[in-house]
Write a protein that holds these residues in place. Structure first.
Motif, PDB file in Angstrom:
ATOM      1  N   ASP A  23       2.535 -35.746 -21.151  1.00 25.05           N
ATOM      2  CA  ASP A  23       2.734 -37.189 -21.124  1.00 25.05           C
ATOM      3  C   ASP A  23       2.507 -37.768 -19.738  1.00 25.05           C
ATOM      4  N   ALA A  24       2.616 -36.919 -18.711  1.00 23.28           N
ATOM      5  CA  ALA A  24       2.491 -37.394 -17.331  1.00 23.28           C
ATOM      6  C   ALA A  24       1.980 -36.257 -16.454  1.00 23.28           C
ATOM      7  N   LYS A  83       1.958 -35.326 -12.166  1.00 21.11           N
ATOM      8  CA  LYS A  83       2.644 -35.734 -10.943  1.00 21.11           C
ATOM      9  C   LYS A  83       2.063 -35.043  -9.723  1.00 21.11           C
ATOM     10  N   ALA A  86      -4.832 -42.675 -10.331  1.00 15.51           N
ATOM     11  CA  ALA A  86      -4.188 -43.598 -11.269  1.00 15.51           C
ATOM     12  C   ALA A  86      -5.190 -44.096 -12.302  1.00 15.51           C
ATOM     13  N   CYS A 103      -5.826 -41.370 -14.835  1.00 13.56           N
ATOM     14  CA  CYS A 103      -4.677 -41.267 -15.731  1.00 13.56           C
ATOM     15  C   CYS A 103      -4.721 -42.360 -16.795  1.00 13.56           C
ATOM     16  N   ALA A 104      -5.043 -43.569 -16.396  1.00 11.84           N
ATOM     17  CA  ALA A 104      -5.136 -44.659 -17.362  1.00 11.84           C
ATOM     18  C   ALA A 104      -6.216 -44.372 -18.391  1.00 11.84           C
ATOM     19  N   ARG A 148      -4.963 -41.844 -20.801  1.00 14.09           N
ATOM     20  CA  ARG A 148      -3.717 -42.255 -21.461  1.00 14.09           C
ATOM     21  C   ARG A 148      -2.573 -41.289 -21.154  1.00 14.09           C
ATOM     22  N   GLN A 179       0.569 -40.791 -18.029  1.00 12.80           N
ATOM     23  CA  GLN A 179       1.237 -41.485 -16.925  1.00 12.80           C
ATOM     24  C   GLN A 179       0.963 -40.791 -15.593  1.00 12.80           C
ATOM     25  N   SER A 185       2.390 -40.148 -11.836  1.00 14.72           N
ATOM     26  CA  SER A 185       3.602 -40.185 -11.031  1.00 14.72           C
ATOM     27  C   SER A 185       3.368 -39.439  -9.730  1.00 14.72           C
ATOM     28  N   ALA A 189       3.724 -44.827 -12.554  1.00 17.53           N
ATOM     29  CA  ALA A 189       4.513 -45.300 -13.693  1.00 17.53           C
ATOM     30  C   ALA A 189       5.991 -45.052 -13.453  1.00 17.53           C
ATOM     31  N   LYS A 233      11.308 -49.392 -10.957  1.00 16.50           N
ATOM     32  CA  LYS A 233      10.573 -48.431 -11.775  1.00 16.50           C
ATOM     33  C   LYS A 233      11.506 -47.301 -12.223  1.00 16.50           C
TER      34      LYS A 233
END
Length: 289
Positions: free
Chosen positions: A34-35, A37, A75, A78-79, A82, A84, A86, A103, A126
């Motif tokens: 989901d993310a 980092k 970033a 990541c967008a 889809r 996130q 971090s 995010a 945030k």
């Protein structure tokens, strides 16, 4: 319970190479995370001069620093994927440097005691994820109180053992529930064991709402040799297995599922114990060959 959030930690395995860093985003997305980092630090702001003056090993970590110029393209990737984006700020000014891009903020265990850093992250509004390696429960509660007083409304705590790697016998996963009860925060697991059974136990037995793990692409990253980093082909099936098993939990009621509805009429009729039910027998015709 709901599906946990999976966070892939690229650490310093990107080698300051933007193409390699972008590949971490792709690998994390492909693995079902989901993310993803990263870490934003400056060695001169992380280690005291007394350490750097004597330790070539610590000075060499300047080669692990993430260039600020990489934040925007990371970033953007990541967008596009889809997932996130971090990053962990390790000095107070890094909070604002990251603010346009992340995010959520991730605060590392080693910085749990640094009140100005916690406050700076909280003031952005945030979400914040905070690792709790090496901390006592009282230190964790003080950190949570600091974050909340400074305006943080969305705080997730990660139980963590700051040993690289962590022996599975020292994972102490029951602390996930203890931290949750003591703070009222969502609580998860930051993995350094590299053991599928540990991650699955953290989710299924202790209700981890987030799972962070260290990722490397190919075994060539700066931190891979320590033994705590997963490869994409190792972690992807763990994530898939957890997601599939949680889907099997259902909605918490007993009733016919869509896949079995067609067979309901073919149950034995209570009048004679024979299949199917009487109304079906009366109208049933064999399917044409």
């Amino acid at each position: 319970m709901g599906q946990p959030i999976f966070i892939a930690e690229a650490s310093s395995n990107h080698a300051r190479d933007l193409a390699r860093a972008l590949a971490f985003v792709d690998a994390a997305a492909d693995a079902g995370c989901d993310a993803v980092k990263f870490q934003l630090f400056k060695i001169d702001r992380m280690f005291a001069p007394e350490i750097l003056s004597q330790s070539a090993k610590h000075r060499a970590r300047r080669e692990w620093e993430l260039p600020l110029a990489h934040l925007a393209p990371l970033a953007e990737r990541c967008a596009a994927r889809r997932i996130q984006f971090s990053c962990t700020p390790f000095y107070v000014e890094a909070v604002q440097e990251l603010r346009p891009f992340v995010a959520f903020y991730k605060i590392a265990s080693y910085e749990l005691l640094v009140t100005p850093l916690l406050e700076a992250c909280a003031r952005t509004g945030k979400p914040i994820v905070l690792s709790t390696g090496m901390a006592t429960m009282e230190e964790i509660k003080v950190a949570v109180s600091t974050l909340r007083r400074a305006g943080a409304a969305d705080v997730t705590l990660l139980h963590c053992v700051s040993a690289y790697p962590t022996p599975a016998s020292q994972a102490n996963l029951s602390a996930i529930a203890a931290i949750r009860e003591a703070t009222g925060c969502a609580t998860g697991w930051s993995d350094h064991t590299r053991r599928p059974a540990v991650i699955e136990r953290a989710v299924h037995r202790w209700g981890a709402s987030a799972v962070e793990f260290h990722l490397d692409l190919d075994g060539k990253g700066a931190e891979y040799a320590s033994g705590h980093c997963w490869l994409p082909q190792e972690i992807a099936p763990v994530i898939a297995r957890i997601r599939e098993s949680l889907m099997a939990d259902g909605a918490g009621f007993k009733g016919p599922q869509p896949s079995e509805l067609a067979d309901r009429d073919w149950r034995a009729d209570p009048s004679d114990g024979m299949r199917p039910l009487l109304p079906v027998r009366a109208r049933w015709k064999p399917e044409a060959a």
